[in-house]
Design an enzyme around this catalytic site. Structure first.
Site, PDB file in Angstrom:
ATOM      1  CE  LYS A   1      11.922  18.299 -12.372  1.00 43.80           C
ATOM      2  NZ  LYS A   1      11.051  17.534 -11.496  1.00 43.80           N
TER       3      LYS A   1
ATOM      4  CD  GLU B   1       8.406  10.263 -16.000  1.00 39.28           C
ATOM      5  OE1 GLU B   1       8.546  10.653 -14.833  1.00 39.28           O
ATOM      6  OE2 GLU B   1       8.510  11.025 -16.983  1.00 39.28           O
TER       7      GLU B   1
ATOM      8  CB  SER C   1      13.701  20.443 -16.485  1.00 37.97           C
ATOM      9  OG  SER C   1      12.931  21.604 -16.734  1.00 37.97           O
TER      10      SER C   1
ATOM     11  CG  HIS D   1      -1.690  -1.271   1.367  1.00 40.09           C
ATOM     12  ND1 HIS D   1      -2.766  -1.624   0.583  1.00 40.09           N
ATOM     13  CD2 HIS D   1      -1.477  -2.327   2.202  1.00 40.09           C
ATOM     14  CE1 HIS D   1      -3.205  -2.829   0.941  1.00 40.09           C
ATOM     15  NE2 HIS D   1      -2.432  -3.287   1.917  1.00 40.09           N
TER      16      HIS D   1
END
Ligand code: ARG
Length: 461
Positions: A278, A285, A272, A153
């Site tokens: 970043k 992804e 980025s 969870h």
């Protein structure tokens, strides 16, 4: 490239009109170009061997096919690649080039071409799963003692190790390889010689063309042979299932990277365009997103094929690109996932600190009490109170429980204790070798068939 004219299959009947481009599959068929040339060769060799076509005509057709192979795909003209190649052969050979299409139809031809090409795609997908499994097992070997929190969870639940975590994906991928091999074996059957669906009066040797094309066997019912695309559903399904494995792995790595438990190598990260600090896990992804395309392909197939009557319907033409969609999404995603896993750097200190936080060893303490005679349910109740206080931040006393000792105590089969994982990694490594052999057997059979076909073609030239 839908072909304005010149298609010998259509001639002047039904050959033009506003729906011509709509009917054409030329845009998708380039993928079947090499397959069609091989299928044509095997068919012509068989026709000559059976005395259905004279050797002179066979030789001229086989010569023409060599020439067609060297021409630009975009220069071909026809409703589909099959008609276009036949047209190109007849242009070169003259009328007797039309003997190539004796005892067959585009229906058995296209089904054979799809299977021929899909075998290659499946072997590439299988390769990719093996490379990923190897990367997972190799990384796991480095981290048999690297303690981390395991989650349920999304909450730290019990300490485990990076090796145990990575091996969980290696095991899932093992089944993915197995499903792809099963899809391969059902794809590896020849429809050629079924003709339109009802067989042919010519004395064709279906076993011979199957052999020349490296197929394991012949589909025994000619109506089934041209109709079925179940092998494509099965392939897309195996790829979809694989993509689900990949998506879970990607999500875990993305989250672990965000928590700085792991660093994704620069080769698999992106920056980025505006925020200089970043480092983004974009490749992972995209690996995760491959499921969208894989499932779209599977769903496209299922929806297109459902409810089709026997035997051939043009809907089948529209089904084919869906399987390529799944292939094109999942194989590269698997390869990239392997690279990301192989190059990731695990932050042992951050992982160890997290493994000790939040009383993740509470289950271990309850187990200890139960091992000393306290009913487990009672032990669970006893531990609930310090666990609650740890969660509230009103007690830090739980820190004395050692996550590494907790991991080491769980040496049940398949558990995270280092010696249990070491044994599991040996098994996983042996499984990779076995599956590499299964892949090699299939690839060797294809290579041997391609060489044999070339030799046979050589006899007529
Ligand atoms: N391009 C077609 C396909 O992919 C070839 C078969 C055409 N056959 C027919 N009976 N119209 O299915």
């Amino acid at each position: 490239m839908s072909g304005e004219d010149g298609d010998v299959v259509r001639r002047d009947r039904f050959s033009g009109g506003p729906a011509r481009a709509f009917l054409s599959s030329m845009d998708h068929d380039e993928r079947l170009f090499d397959a069609d040339l091989a299928v044509d060769r095997a068919h012509v060799v068989m026709l000559a061997e059976q005395g259905i076509v004279d050797e002179g005509s066979a030789g001229a057709i086989l010569d023409a096919l060599i020439d067609v192979e060297a021409t630009d795909y975009d220069a071909l003209d026809g409703e589909d690649v099959h008609a276009a190649i036949e047209t190109a052969v007849i242009e070169r050979v003259g009328e007797s080039g039309g003997r190539m299409h004796t005892a067959r139809s585009r229906n058995d031809e296209v089904a054979t071409c799809i299977r021929y090409r899909l075998r290659e795609e499946l072997l590439d997908a299988i390769d990719a799963t093996l490379v990923l499994r190897e990367a997972l097992v190799e990384a796991a070997r480095e981290h048999v003692e690297t303690v981390m929190a395991g989650y349920t969870h999304r909450q730290a639940a019990q300490p485990t190790t990076v090796a145990h975590f990575l091996c969980s994906y290696a095991r899932a991928l093992e089944r993915d390889t197995d499903r792809l091999l099963a899809a391969y074996d059902r794809t590896d059957r020849s429809p050629l010689g079924a003709a339109a669906f009802a067989g042919t009066p010519f004395d064709v040797d279906r076993e011979r063309t199957a052999d020349l094309l490296g197929f394991d066997s012949v589909l025994r019912n000619s109506m089934d042979a041209v109709s079925t695309r179940d092998f494509m559903i099965e392939t897309a399904s195996a790829l979809s299932t694989l993509s689900v494995s990949l998506s879970g792995l990607a999500t875990d790595l993305i989250e672990f990277a965000a928590d700085e438990y792991v660093e994704i190598d620069d080769d698999y990260a992106s920056t980025s365009s505006i925020m200089p600090q970043k480092k983004n896990p974009d490749t992972l992804e995209l690996v995760r997103a491959a499921s969208g395309s894989a499932n779209a392909g599977l769903n496209g197939l299922l929806t297109t094929l459902k409810g089709l009557p026997r035997a051939y319907n043009r809907d089948l033409q529209e089904a084919t690109p869906h399987v390529w969609t799944a292939v094109d999404a999942v194989t590269p995603a698997t390869e990239v996932a392997a690279g990301a896993v192989a190059t990731a750097a695990w932050n042992e200190d951050a992982l160890a600190a997290a493994a000790g936080e939040g009383f993740a060893t509470a289950t271990g303490v309850a187990d200890l009490l139960a091992a000393n005679g306290v009913p487990f349910r009672t032990a669970h109740a006893i531990l609930a109170r310090p666990a609650q206080r740890a969660a509230d931040g009103t007690s830090g006393e739980t820190a004395g429980l050692d996550p590494a000792a907790s991991v080491a105590s769980r040496n049940s089969v398949g558990g995270p204790a280092p010696e249990a994982v070491a044994a599991a990694l040996d098994e996983a490594g042996a499984g990779i070798e076995t599956d590499e052999e299964r892949r090699d057997e299939r690839r060797d059979r294809l290579d041997a068939a391609a060489a044999a076909l070339e030799r046979e073609v050589g006899r007529y030239r």
